[in-house]
Design a protein around this motif. Structure first.
Motif, short mmCIF file in Angstrom:
data_model
loop_
_atom_site.label_atom_id
_atom_site.label_comp_id
_atom_site.label_asym_id
_atom_site.label_seq_id
_atom_site.Cartn_x
_atom_site.Cartn_y
_atom_site.Cartn_z
N UNK A 174 0.83 -1.21 0.00
CA UNK A 174 0.00 0.00 0.00
C UNK A 174 0.86 1.25 0.00
N UNK A 175 1.95 1.21 0.77
CA UNK A 175 2.84 2.37 0.80
C UNK A 175 3.52 2.57 -0.55
N UNK A 190 9.58 6.22 6.45
CA UNK A 190 10.57 6.69 5.47
C UNK A 190 10.10 6.40 4.05
N UNK A 191 9.52 5.23 3.84
CA UNK A 191 9.03 4.88 2.51
C UNK A 191 7.87 5.78 2.11
N UNK A 192 6.92 5.98 3.03
CA UNK A 192 5.77 6.84 2.73
C UNK A 192 6.22 8.27 2.49
N UNK A 193 7.17 8.74 3.28
CA UNK A 193 7.67 10.10 3.11
C UNK A 193 8.30 10.29 1.74
N UNK A 194 9.13 9.34 1.32
CA UNK A 194 9.77 9.45 0.01
C UNK A 194 8.73 9.43 -1.11
N UNK A 195 7.75 8.56 -0.98
CA UNK A 195 6.71 8.48 -2.01
C UNK A 195 5.91 9.77 -2.11
N UNK A 196 5.52 10.32 -0.97
CA UNK A 196 4.72 11.54 -0.98
C UNK A 196 5.54 12.73 -1.49
N UNK A 197 6.84 12.77 -1.19
CA UNK A 197 7.68 13.86 -1.71
C UNK A 197 7.72 13.82 -3.23
#
Length: 316
Positions: free
Chosen positions: A13-14, A52-59
């Motif tokens: 999902x992330x 960290x994974x979600x943050x990178x994806x959203x950026x």
């Protein structure tokens, strides 16, 4: 075999947060790396990897990653916003210390009140001191976490102690925007070198201590008791940030994205006086004059330097 099938459902999902084109190109590599990094992890360690994974994806989806212009601007804005937040906390010491002294003097008669006052003081002050120390040491991530903790404490203070009134909307808006700038900035682009550390430290001290000294001494500014000017705090914040902005723009090869970030980092203090009309007008005028003036003067210096550099040498 598709590597993404080895990733737990939460991880898939992330990964789905990434832009479709990026996911198409690198999805399997991301899945394999994530599966390897989280193998055997539980609790906080697993949560950290997922964040960290979600943050990178959203950026990437918001186009504020390290390779995006917006990301470079945010990387310049975040340390400025954090430094000014520390400066405001230093300024607030003039009021907090008085409350603490009164509370300590009443420990014998009102211990609960004294303990509550000391606890509130620690919650409002310690996170910002930690944020400054971490930023001065070049440790941006812990500095960012400490600053967000300080902002949460401020929000609780305004909401629980002073009440949620229309006069607090500007304060809440400042806190929200400051937190967004600090959290959204790509950590790998924030300047944690010697110059960046000195800038954060100097800006925080320059923004906070002079006004704290005024508050402690009950001094006047131009013959007017300074507390009668509610917008003085943001005006002074703009002044010290404008000096830093001018220094950046006056460099031989200025980083214009970082310079734009310095200006952006002061914007939360434009909102602080909302919805009070007169202080807001004062703050907006100061922003235009000081920040705009620094941009204009920096541009003039660049044009003069360019003219001097391109002027032909006189024949011998």
């Amino acid at each position: 075999m598709n590597e993404q099938h080895t990733v737990p459902q939460a991880g898939r999902r992330l990964i789905g947060l990434y832009p479709a084109r990026y996911r198409e190109l690198y999805g399997e590599d991301i899945a394999a790396t994530f599966a390897e990094a989280t193998e055997g992890l539980t609790g906080r360690a697993l949560l950290r990897e997922r964040l960290d994974l979600a943050s990178h994806a959203l950026r990437l989806r918001l186009r504020i990653a390290s390779t995006d212009p917006a990301g470079r601007i945010l990387a310049g804005a975040a340390p400025i916003a954090l430094a000014l937040g520390v400066g405001e906390s230093l300024y607030d010491q003039a009021w907090y210390v008085e409350d603490v002294i009164r509370a300590v003097s009443r420990v014998a008669t009102r211990p609960a009140l004294a303990a509550g006052t000391l606890g509130a003081y620690a919650a409002l002050v310690v996170p910002w001191i930690v944020a400054l120390l971490c930023a001065a040491a070049g440790r941006w991530k812990p500095a960012r976490r400490a600053a967000v903790l300080g902002l949460l404490a401020e929000t609780a203070f305004w909401e629980l102690i002073l009440g949620h009134t229309w006069q607090m909307y500007g304060e809440f808006a400042r806190i929200a925007l400051l937190a967004a700038l600090v959290l959204l900035a790509p950590a790998d682009l924030v300047d944690t070198g010697r110059r960046g550390r000195w800038e954060v430290t100097g800006l925080a001290i320059g923004a906070g201590l002079p006004l704290a000294a005024l508050a402690a001494s009950d001094a006047t500014v131009l013959g007017v008791f300074w507390q009668s000017v509610p917008a003085l705090l943001p005006i002074w914040a703009f002044a010290v940030a404008a000096a830093l902005l001018l220094a950046h723009l006056s460099a031989r090869r200025p980083d214009l994205f970082r310079a734009a970030g310095i200006a952006l980092g002061t914007v939360p203090w434009l909102l602080e006086q909302l919805p009070r009309r007169v202080p807001t007008v004062w703050a907006a005028t100061a922003f235009v004059v000081l920040i705009g003036g620094a941009v204009a003067l920096g541009g003039i210096i660049r044009l003069l330097r360019r003219a001097i550099d391109t002027e032909p040498a006189e024949p011998a």
